[in-house]
Write a protein that holds these residues in place. Structure first.
Motif, PDB file in Angstrom:
ATOM      1  N   ALA A 225       0.853  -1.186   0.000  1.00 60.57           N
ATOM      2  CA  ALA A 225       0.000   0.000   0.000  1.00 60.57           C
ATOM      3  C   ALA A 225       0.891   1.240   0.000  1.00 60.57           C
ATOM      4  O   ALA A 225       2.125   1.149   0.057  1.00 60.57           O
ATOM      5  CB  ALA A 225      -0.891  -0.011   1.239  1.00 60.57           C
ATOM      6  N   LEU A 226       0.272   2.409  -0.085  1.00 64.70           N
ATOM      7  CA  LEU A 226       1.059   3.647  -0.012  1.00 64.70           C
ATOM      8  C   LEU A 226       1.846   3.664   1.299  1.00 64.70           C
ATOM      9  O   LEU A 226       1.357   3.187   2.329  1.00 64.70           O
ATOM     10  CB  LEU A 226       0.152   4.873  -0.071  1.00 64.70           C
ATOM     11  N   PRO A 227       3.054   4.213   1.298  1.00 62.02           N
ATOM     12  CA  PRO A 227       3.886   4.183   2.510  1.00 62.02           C
ATOM     13  C   PRO A 227       3.454   5.177   3.570  1.00 62.02           C
ATOM     14  O   PRO A 227       3.999   5.178   4.676  1.00 62.02           O
ATOM     15  CB  PRO A 227       5.277   4.525   1.976  1.00 62.02           C
ATOM     16  N   THR A 228       2.505   6.042   3.265  1.00 62.52           N
ATOM     17  CA  THR A 228       2.063   7.049   4.227  1.00 62.52           C
ATOM     18  C   THR A 228       0.567   7.272   4.102  1.00 62.52           C
ATOM     19  O   THR A 228      -0.037   6.983   3.067  1.00 62.52           O
ATOM     20  CB  THR A 228       2.798   8.378   4.017  1.00 62.52           C
ATOM     21  N   CYS A 229       0.001   7.770   5.179  1.00 67.58           N
ATOM     22  CA  CYS A 229      -1.422   8.150   5.173  1.00 67.58           C
ATOM     23  C   CYS A 229      -1.561   9.651   5.407  1.00 67.58           C
ATOM     24  O   CYS A 229      -2.634  10.129   5.803  1.00 67.58           O
ATOM     25  CB  CYS A 229      -2.188   7.386   6.249  1.00 67.58           C
TER      26      CYS A 229
ATOM     27  N   LYS B  93       0.262  16.562   2.233  1.00 61.64           N
ATOM     28  CA  LYS B  93      -0.165  17.959   2.119  1.00 61.64           C
ATOM     29  C   LYS B  93      -1.045  18.399   3.293  1.00 61.64           C
ATOM     30  O   LYS B  93      -2.064  19.069   3.126  1.00 61.64           O
ATOM     31  CB  LYS B  93      -0.886  18.207   0.791  1.00 61.64           C
ATOM     32  N   GLY B  94      -0.638  17.992   4.494  1.00 67.79           N
ATOM     33  CA  GLY B  94      -1.331  18.449   5.686  1.00 67.79           C
ATOM     34  C   GLY B  94      -2.655  17.787   5.958  1.00 67.79           C
ATOM     35  O   GLY B  94      -3.434  18.271   6.786  1.00 67.79           O
ATOM     36  N   ALA B  95      -2.946  16.665   5.293  1.00 60.32           N
ATOM     37  CA  ALA B  95      -4.230  15.993   5.506  1.00 60.32           C
ATOM     38  C   ALA B  95      -4.025  14.488   5.537  1.00 60.32           C
ATOM     39  O   ALA B  95      -3.042  13.965   4.998  1.00 60.32           O
ATOM     40  CB  ALA B  95      -5.221  16.372   4.404  1.00 60.32           C
ATOM     41  N   LEU B  96      -4.946  13.785   6.191  1.00 61.29           N
ATOM     42  CA  LEU B  96      -4.910  12.328   6.164  1.00 61.29           C
ATOM     43  C   LEU B  96      -5.485  11.849   4.837  1.00 61.29           C
ATOM     44  O   LEU B  96      -6.520  12.349   4.378  1.00 61.29           O
ATOM     45  CB  LEU B  96      -5.730  11.741   7.322  1.00 61.29           C
ATOM     46  N   ILE B  97      -4.796  10.895   4.227  1.00 58.43           N
ATOM     47  CA  ILE B  97      -5.254  10.337   2.951  1.00 58.43           C
ATOM     48  C   ILE B  97      -5.441   8.834   3.130  1.00 58.43           C
ATOM     49  O   ILE B  97      -5.257   8.287   4.222  1.00 58.43           O
ATOM     50  CB  ILE B  97      -4.255  10.621   1.820  1.00 58.43           C
ATOM     51  N   PHE B  98      -5.816   8.170   2.048  1.00 62.70           N
ATOM     52  CA  PHE B  98      -6.038   6.725   2.081  1.00 62.70           C
ATOM     53  C   PHE B  98      -4.863   6.020   1.408  1.00 62.70           C
ATOM     54  O   PHE B  98      -4.150   6.598   0.598  1.00 62.70           O
ATOM     55  CB  PHE B  98      -7.351   6.379   1.395  1.00 62.70           C
TER      56      PHE B  98
END
Length: 500
Positions: free
Chosen positions: A327-331, A334-339
């Protein structure tokens, strides 16, 4: 023929080739610089848009300039591309990619989550007369340009139902709206259970000085990362110590022992109609597309690019395919939680290794090929034959089995081989080497009787009858004329004999 004559013939799309208007004269990032320059010149001369108003963010290269102007031209006139791909004795480009990606801001589209935050992007949205799309565009302006949040989405909906005529007026009205809150202002008193999971939302809750509200907000972040609190006291201590969303995320990424973590649930997309969630999905697509090894997100298939959630599923699943299933290495982006993970497997836009369900795209093909399983590959090929080409296999399946044993490297090559395969008949075009053997297209003479006679057979029968009747009528007419002449001559001789 001259080169110009050849181009004129091509523009008429002669029947000796198959033409894809959606791909015609398409501009891409590898395009020849001289052709891009001529394209920009032609487009600026023929667009209603004044090219001196190209936004600063798109002035970095002729490619960005041309992309912006071509997409503006298409939206101005509701067409796909320029009227010609030939200018000053050379080929030029006629259209920008149809689909943009959030964060690549030089393609004007009718997608409120990706179109540039410029007057041209705004005009492309408001002319749709779609309140929900205007809401999404306005939401982005509030978050991205004004660095603010929205306290009452019902007031946003009311505002979007009667939007101002220009981007200038929109920005002015939003800067004065009571329901638009600056990131560090508690004046709007946002609900901690509804505030966006972004740094703006964090700062607004923090500014209220309400510890309970901060705990509620932080719990939502923990849940986003797939966690369940085991030690409330330790969790509360962390909440009291952090001063930004980024600081909280740094703690959560360490998977502290005061919570139970389920990696399979971490940052997985949960479809929601809220604007904050949709914005997070748009950022997810941007992050995934900016970190692909090979895939270009402008190639997300139309069936998946029209819906933001479907586009995210496609981008995330292709990212996983390129990165060994990760999966993506981060959630956090740009200052927001993503999926970081797709929706449930029932989504129609997830690229997977299942040949029965994966999309019939090059990415779906690669996901099957990487398994090196002939039977799985054969299933995928069968779907391409029946669903993509609408064709029929006219042998006993040996041709498809041989192709599955040694498949080509790309979907493009696969389609080329299938279209020329002697064991395949493409019914949609009545072409293919196998069509001459297909009982569906060529019937034995013995079967062409009775009710199976075609209109051509009946036509020939009717023509034969007509010819026969014509011959018979002509013969009868000639006999009658001879009879009439004979009778006339006999009568005159009799009269002479009586007279003498």
């Amino acid at each position: 023929k001259s080169f110009e004559d050849i181009i004129t013939e091509m523009e008429e799309q002669p029947r000796w080739a198959v033409w894809d208007s959606e791909a015609a004269c398409m501009l891409d990032s590898t395009s020849d610089a001289a052709m891009v320059g001529l394209t920009l010149e032609y487009a600026c001369h023929h667009a209603w848009f004044n090219c001196s108003h190209i936004p600063e963010m798109c002035l970095g290269s002729d490619w960005d300039k041309a992309t912006y102007v071509l997409s503006v031209y298409a939206n101005e006139r509701s067409v796909n591309r320029l009227p010609t791909c030939f200018y000053k004795g050379a080929l030029i480009f006629g259209q920008a990619p149809a689909h943009a990606v959030h964060g690549l801001p030089c393609i004007v589209t009718t997608d409120p989550w990706t179109t540039p935050l410029t007057d041209e992007g705004y005009q492309a949205i408001i002319k749709l007369n779609d309140t929900q799309k205007v809401e999404a565009f306005v939401y982005r302006v509030v978050v991205e340009q004004l660095n603010s949040t929205i306290s009452d989405e019902s007031q946003l909906a009311s505002f979007a139902s009667n939007p101002p005529n220009s981007m200038y007026d929109l920005t002015l009205l939003l800067s004065e709206a009571s329901w638009v809150c600056e990131s560090d202002s508690p004046a709007c008193f946002p609900n901690p259970s509804e505030a966006p999971l972004s740094d703006q939302g964090f700062q607004q809750i923090l500014a209220q000085g309400n510890e309970t509200g901060m705990v509620v907000f932080a719990l939502r972040a923990v849940s986003h990362f797939g966690g369940q609190i085991l030690d409330p006291d330790s969790f509360n201590n962390v909440v009291q110590s952090v001063t930004s969303l980024e600081a909280l995320v740094t703690v959560l990424e360490q998977r502290p022992v005061w919570a139970l973590w389920k990696p399979e649930d971490a940052c997985a997309i949960q479809e929601d109609s809220g604007l904050a969630e949709s914005f997070a999905v748009a950022l997810t697509v941007e992050y995934a597309c900016l970190h692909m090894n090979v895939f270009n997100c402008s190639n997300i298939p139309p069936a998946c690019s029209q819906n933001l959630w479907d586009a995210a599923d496609y981008a995330l699943s292709v990212y996983a395919l390129e990165h060994g299933g990760d999966a993506l290495p981060t959630c956090h982006f740009k200052g927001a939680l993503i999926f970081a993970r797709t929706q449930a497997n029932s989504s129609k836009c997830i690229v997977s290794g299942d040949p029965h369900t994966t999309l019939l795209t090059d990415e779906g093909y690669q996901a099957v090929l990487v398994q090196q399983n002939e039977s799985q590959t054969a299933v995928f090929l069968q779907r391409v034959v029946s669903e993509h080409l609408s064709a029929t296999i006219v042998d006993d399946g040996a041709g498809l089995a041989a192709l599955a044993a040694e498949p080509p490297d790309s979907m493009f090559d696969l389609l080329a081989l299938l279209r020329a395969a002697p064991w395949l008949c493409l019914h949609s075009a009545d072409v293919g080497a196998g069509c001459t053997d297909s009982v569906e297209l060529v019937k034995p003479v013995a079967s062409v009787t009775g009710a199976d006679l075609s209109w051509r057979v009946y036509g020939f029968v009717a023509l034969g009858v007509l010819v026969a009747l014509t011959v018979m009528g002509t013969v009868a007419h000639v006999l009658c004329r001879r009879c009439a002449v004979g009778c006339s001559s006999g009568g005159e001789g009799a009269e002479e004999g009586v007279a003498s």
